[in-house]
Design a protein around this motif. Sequence first.
Motif, PDB file in Angstrom:
ATOM      1  N   UNK A  27       0.851  -1.196   0.000  1.00  0.00           N
ATOM      2  CA  UNK A  27       0.000   0.000   0.000  1.00  0.00           C
ATOM      3  C   UNK A  27       0.883   1.241   0.000  1.00  0.00           C
ATOM      4  N   UNK A  28       1.232   1.691  -1.198  1.00  0.00           N
ATOM      5  CA  UNK A  28       2.159   2.821  -1.349  1.00  0.00           C
ATOM      6  C   UNK A  28       1.619   4.115  -0.754  1.00  0.00           C
ATOM      7  N   UNK A  29       0.295   4.216  -0.547  1.00  0.00           N
ATOM      8  CA  UNK A  29      -0.272   5.451  -0.009  1.00  0.00           C
ATOM      9  C   UNK A  29      -0.004   5.619   1.486  1.00  0.00           C
ATOM     10  N   UNK A  30       0.430   4.558   2.163  1.00  0.00           N
ATOM     11  CA  UNK A  30       0.730   4.664   3.591  1.00  0.00           C
ATOM     12  C   UNK A  30       2.035   5.422   3.803  1.00  0.00           C
ATOM     13  N   UNK A  31       2.030   6.357   4.736  1.00  0.00           N
ATOM     14  CA  UNK A  31       3.257   7.091   5.045  1.00  0.00           C
ATOM     15  C   UNK A  31       4.323   6.145   5.578  1.00  0.00           C
ATOM     16  N   UNK A  32       3.922   5.239   6.459  1.00  0.00           N
ATOM     17  CA  UNK A  32       4.834   4.240   7.004  1.00  0.00           C
ATOM     18  C   UNK A  32       4.193   2.871   6.860  1.00  0.00           C
ATOM     19  N   UNK A  51      12.663  10.666   7.435  1.00  0.00           N
ATOM     20  CA  UNK A  51      11.748  10.381   6.336  1.00  0.00           C
ATOM     21  C   UNK A  51      12.392   9.507   5.251  1.00  0.00           C
ATOM     22  N   UNK A  52      13.152   8.516   5.678  1.00  0.00           N
ATOM     23  CA  UNK A  52      13.791   7.615   4.723  1.00  0.00           C
ATOM     24  C   UNK A  52      12.778   6.851   3.881  1.00  0.00           C
ATOM     25  N   UNK A  53      11.548   6.752   4.368  1.00  0.00           N
ATOM     26  CA  UNK A  53      10.522   6.050   3.607  1.00  0.00           C
ATOM     27  C   UNK A  53      10.373   6.673   2.216  1.00  0.00           C
ATOM     28  N   UNK A  54      10.725   7.938   2.073  1.00  0.00           N
ATOM     29  CA  UNK A  54      10.594   8.638   0.796  1.00  0.00           C
ATOM     30  C   UNK A  54      11.701   8.308  -0.203  1.00  0.00           C
ATOM     31  N   UNK A  55      12.838   7.794   0.269  1.00  0.00           N
ATOM     32  CA  UNK A  55      13.949   7.525  -0.659  1.00  0.00           C
ATOM     33  C   UNK A  55      14.600   6.167  -0.442  1.00  0.00           C
ATOM     34  N   UNK A  56      14.049   5.353   0.427  1.00  0.00           N
ATOM     35  CA  UNK A  56      14.650   4.066   0.768  1.00  0.00           C
ATOM     36  C   UNK A  56      14.587   3.113  -0.433  1.00  0.00           C
ATOM     37  N   UNK A  57      15.731   2.741  -0.985  1.00  0.00           N
ATOM     38  CA  UNK A  57      15.718   1.850  -2.150  1.00  0.00           C
ATOM     39  C   UNK A  57      15.218   0.444  -1.816  1.00  0.00           C
TER      40      UNK A  57
END
Length: 95
Positions: A27-32, A51-57
């Motif tokens: 669920x990509x819409x979840x912030x975490x 906010x690594x969730x935004x760029x975590x490979x």
Amino acid sequence: MDELRLSLHRAIQDYGFSGFGLVDAGRAELDLPYYTGTFPPAWERTYVQNEFVRCDPSLARARRTNTPFTWSSLKAAGAKRTQAAARGQNDGCRA
């Protein structure tokens, strides 16, 4: 959930790994997304604060496949930024 984490930890140790992270990235819409693993609580706080969730490979990879992978298999620049932030050498995604 502690029982799940402990069971998974024992299973991966049988394959020679010392730790793991399991993410439900469906669920990509979840912030975490849902996460369980063996990372220390201090690293989990750092991950959220930066906010690594935004760029975590690894999260991007988990959203593309349901097969296991190792951190070392990630070649993206995001992996280098996240690793440097883990060592306190930058601000991760904001660098």
